[in-house]
Write a protein that holds these residues in place. Structure first.
Motif, PDB file in Angstrom:
ATOM      1  N   VAL A  62       0.825  -1.136   0.129  1.00 10.37           N
ATOM      2  CA  VAL A  62       0.016   0.125   0.074  1.00 10.37           C
ATOM      3  C   VAL A  62       0.873   1.126   0.009  1.00 10.37           C
ATOM      4  N   LEU A  64      -0.368   4.988   0.334  1.00 10.00           N
ATOM      5  CA  LEU A  64      -1.657   5.738   0.212  1.00 10.00           C
ATOM      6  C   LEU A  64      -1.018   7.328   0.449  1.00 10.00           C
ATOM      7  N   HIS A 102      -4.340   4.323  -3.145  1.00 10.05           N
ATOM      8  CA  HIS A 102      -3.831   3.245  -2.383  1.00 10.05           C
ATOM      9  C   HIS A 102      -2.502   2.717  -3.091  1.00 10.05           C
ATOM     10  N   ALA A 170      -0.122   3.557   7.294  1.00  7.02           N
ATOM     11  CA  ALA A 170      -0.393   2.171   6.447  1.00  7.02           C
ATOM     12  C   ALA A 170       0.761   1.163   7.060  1.00  7.02           C
ATOM     13  N   GLY A 175      -3.943   0.251   4.079  1.00  2.55           N
ATOM     14  CA  GLY A 175      -3.907   1.775   4.309  1.00  2.55           C
ATOM     15  C   GLY A 175      -4.962   2.005   5.539  1.00  2.55           C
TER      16      GLY A 175
END
Length: 774
Positions: A62, A64, A102, A170, A175
């Protein structure tokens, strides 16, 4: 000048012998020191660095991060050059935010991803993004940098149009959003499933969403972009129930079966189509926080739910933030430095941070992952990784990993072998991401990454399987001129463009394969690939003194300009610089080009002769930000060039060039990268160079000596040993190396051996304001 001294990973104690020198000794303690304070995730977000400021874990799935614009890839059927600015979704000069998605690349010169954009709003629901130049024309919001902050693993900003504070953190696969709302009867969370980076009209193939209950959403999206068949699954959990929900479908639906029985747009728990925007409505009190945990998976929604439960089973945002920042601090503590200025330290540690944003973990917590064949596999004995920008990263990023991340690099090598085994072409990755081969750039550089790990002894991959996969890759005759290369000994320009770059890169990769074969004691393969590695000679025209495109009939192409970067047989470079790419036989190349003194003059010419705009205007990956004369630090093919003086009679010029590049092409500002960071390669160059050496020839035992920027550094190896780098007489003016001692012995040349430091050791640079003339 004030020294900004710090402590070492398991505590370092400084004692000052003079105003200019700090000496560090290690002392065991249980806590690493705080190095997060020296990382500025905004470095590279202005202009063409193409980095993102958002929250991610080291090598996390992830990323984010905010999107500050939504530029389509095409306008009226033509490529929109503005989309290039948004390879990572964020440009520092913007003052709008469209939401937080994301998945992001870091530093690439082409793009994809931007999956699952989330945007909190209040007031009348507006599902249109709007126009960046027209405030309040859509759901986007204005913001100010004075209300924005970024740290490793954490990002926050105030969305001015809604008075909503957005905070992001995250774990590796999840996230975590935290939105602080004002009092409102009409608060919304928008989930934009149309939004993409490098978006175009038909990029979304299919989207499917299920509303499992009043706080849990699952689904997936399949896109057809740079990755042709990319599927990402998700599980989205809210911290409080929504009071209502719905979606708008932007499709031309010709057939909907018996779903016509329902009002699908409001409070209907299934959403399906190509282009969908969903919304979830809430009533909020003043300063009420709505949190979202958003888990990703490449296998299934069940996999996403497993990841969510395993990594963030609670609702404490600060716990996740702290856990992720602890992980970052642990990684940053693998190299502990002392520098003359705080700015140098910030530049260094942000570069080190950028080297650990990719490749990324690409499997669920139980080891399940989607393979290149689109089937679900189970990793056994390794963690599966993706995002292999290999034309860039084989040069310095993976060699850096062999020092500070050998276990992860071993996993990456095994991920490449798995890719080969799942490939219908039986090829190793060229440039791969998200269970797709995207075929970008030239060469077959997985072979070099694998060879470097084998030669350095940092992988336990089956050497015979690695050799077989490498040989298979090099004999796929329908790929990028390989058939002609094998038959003729060069890639002909009339059969395959960028032919000189391909020939040079293939020749080096072939030398690397020869090193694998030698280690495997396979003499026939060794001899074959050692011979192939000399193919660079076939594109050198001694009549003009340049590497040059050759045609399939064996004649030189008549139209040729060695300075032009477009259409001259080179990709993202020219004959002046890319033509010097023979890292495995540098001495022979120099002799071919007229000897050491003439070659040194050629290097001077590269640095001292300004390139005209007409030679670079057609190449979006080469910009003025990263150019010195004709030398391009802002792109990869020339990263070894400043170090080539070490093979001439003027090695001191390497030292002055390296210091000059570090001082002028890198900084701790938002524009502190002189070109695309290219998945960490640009930053890896800086990390190596700041420490005083560089891997000009991956898959060898040698590093070329430069001129270190640090006062002192300690590299903490996985085996518990340390490499200590000392500098004597360090200063801005003392850029020249008088001598180098390794483990107490003065080296007689300008090269450092990996074998001398792989189990720890001490390197001491004696610096001077005066060059050492041979």
């Amino acid at each position: 000048m004030k020294n900004y001294s710090i402590l070492l990973i398991l505590l370092i104690t400084f004692s000052c012998a003079s105003k200019k020198e700090n000496f560090m000794t290690s002392k065991v303690t249980s806590q690493p020191i705080d190095l997060l304070q020296f990382v500025n995730p905004f470095i590279g977000t202005k202009n063409m660095g193409h980095t993102f400021p958002g929250a991610t874990a080291p090598f996390g799935m992830v990323q984010l991060s905010p999107e500050t614009n939504q530029q389509p890839m095409f306008i009226d059927g033509k490529y929109n050059a503005e989309t290039y600015k948004y390879c990572a979704g964020y440009q520092y000069n913007d003052s709008t935010i469209f939401g937080f998605s994301h998945t992001h690349f870091s530093g690439t010169g082409h793009s994809d991803l931007g999956d699952f954009l989330v945007m909190p709003t209040t007031g009348n629901l507006n599902l249109e993004p709007g126009d960046l130049s027209i405030p309040k024309s859509g759901y986007h919001s204005q913001f100010s940098h004075k209300n924005e902050d970024a740290e490793p693993g954490y990002y926050k900003v105030l969305l001015d149009d809604y008075n909503i504070k957005a905070e992001l953190t995250a774990s590796e696969r999840v996230g975590f959003h935290q939105y602080t709302f004002p009092k409102s009867e009409d608060s919304h969370i928008i989930l934009d499933l149309i939004s993409n980076i490098y978006n175009y009209e038909d990029k979304n193939v299919w989207t499917f969403v299920r509303v499992e209950n009043d706080s849990l959403i699952t689904g997936y999206r399949q896109t057809n972009g740079w990755a042709r068949t990319k599927k990402v699954f998700f599980a989205m959990q809210f911290s409080k129930p929504f009071k209502s929900y719905g979606h708008k479908k932007y499709d031309n639906v010709q057939y909907n079966g018996f779903y016509r029985r329902f009002n699908e747009e409001e409070n209907f728990p299934e959403m399906a189509g190509k282009n969908i925007r969903a919304y979830f409505n809430f009533k909020t009190e003043e300063n009420e926080k709505i949190k979202i945990k958003f888990a990703l998976s490449n296998t299934s929604t069940a996999g996403a739910l497993k990841n969510l439960e395993a990594e963030i089973p609670h609702w404490d945002f600060n716990i996740t933030k702290q856990e992720t920042q602890n992980k970052w601090n642990k990684e940053l503590n693998k190299i502990v430095i002392d520098t003359e200025t705080k700015a140098q330290k910030e530049t260094f540690y942000t570069a080190l941070y950028h080297t650990m944003l990719s490749p990324i973990i690409y499997e669920d917590v139980d080891g399940a992952y989607r393979g290149l064949d689109q089937n679900i596999h189970q990793s056994e004995g390794f963690t599966n990784f993706t995002i292999f920008s290999l034309w860039d990263t084989y040069r310095a990023l993976h060699p850096l990993f062999n020092i500070i991340q050998p276990s992860r690099n071993n996993d990456m090598v095994k991920s490449m072998i798995a890719h080969h085994n799942q490939s219908v072409h039986k090829m190793l990755p060229i440039w791969s991401h998200y269970a797709n081969e995207n075929w970008c750039m030239v060469g077959y550089h997985s072979t070099t990454v694998i060879a470097d790990a084998i030669i350095k002894g940092t992988t336990d991959v089956d050497i015979n399987l690695a050799l077989k996969a490498s040989v298979n890759t090099t004999n796929v005759t329908y790929f990028d001129g390989i058939g002609e290369y094998v038959k003729l000994g060069f890639v002909p320009e009339d059969k395959s463009s960028s032919s000189v770059s391909k020939t040079l890169e293939y020749a080096f990769d072939d030398w690397c394969i020869a090193q694998i074969a030698k280690k495997a004691e396979n003499t026939p393969v060794y001899n074959t690939y050692l011979n192939r590695s000399k193919n660079y000679k076939n594109v050198y025209d001694d009549g003009i003194g340049y590497m040059r495109p050759k045609l399939s009939d064996g004649t030189w192409r008549k139209e040729f300009d060695p300075i032009d970067t477009h259409g001259q047989g080179f990709i993202e470079g020219n004959a002046l610089n890319y033509g010097l790419y023979v890292p495995h036989e540098i001495d022979n190349m120099i002799e071919l080009m007229g000897g050491k003194d003439k070659f040194s003059e050629h290097l001077d010419y590269i640095f001292n002769t300004e390139i005209e705009d007409k030679y670079i205007e057609k190449n979006e990956d080469i910009t003025r930000d990263g150019i010195i004369g004709n030398y391009v630090q802002g792109n990869e093919p020339g990263h070894h060039i400043p170090y080539l003086y070490n093979w001439t009679n003027h090695p001191y010029k390497t030292q002055e060039r390296i210091r000059m590049i570090m001082n002028t092409m890198y900084s701790n500002g938002e524009d502190g990268l002189c070109g695309n960071d290219d998945a960490g390669q640009m930053s890896a160059w800086y990390v190596f160079s700041a420490l005083g050496f560089y891997p000009v020839t991956p898959a060898s035992n040698d590093y070329a000596i430069g001129s270190p920027m640090v006062n002192k550094a300690i590299i903490n190896l996985e085996n518990g040993k340390t490499i200590t780098i000392n500098t004597i007489n360090q200063s801005t003016d003392n850029v020249y190396v008088e001598k180098v001692e390794v483990n107490g012995f003065t080296i007689k040349n300008h090269f450092l051996q990996y074998d001398a430091i792989k189990n720890g050791g001490e390197i001491t640079f004696y610096l001077s304001p005066n060059p050492k003339i041979n």
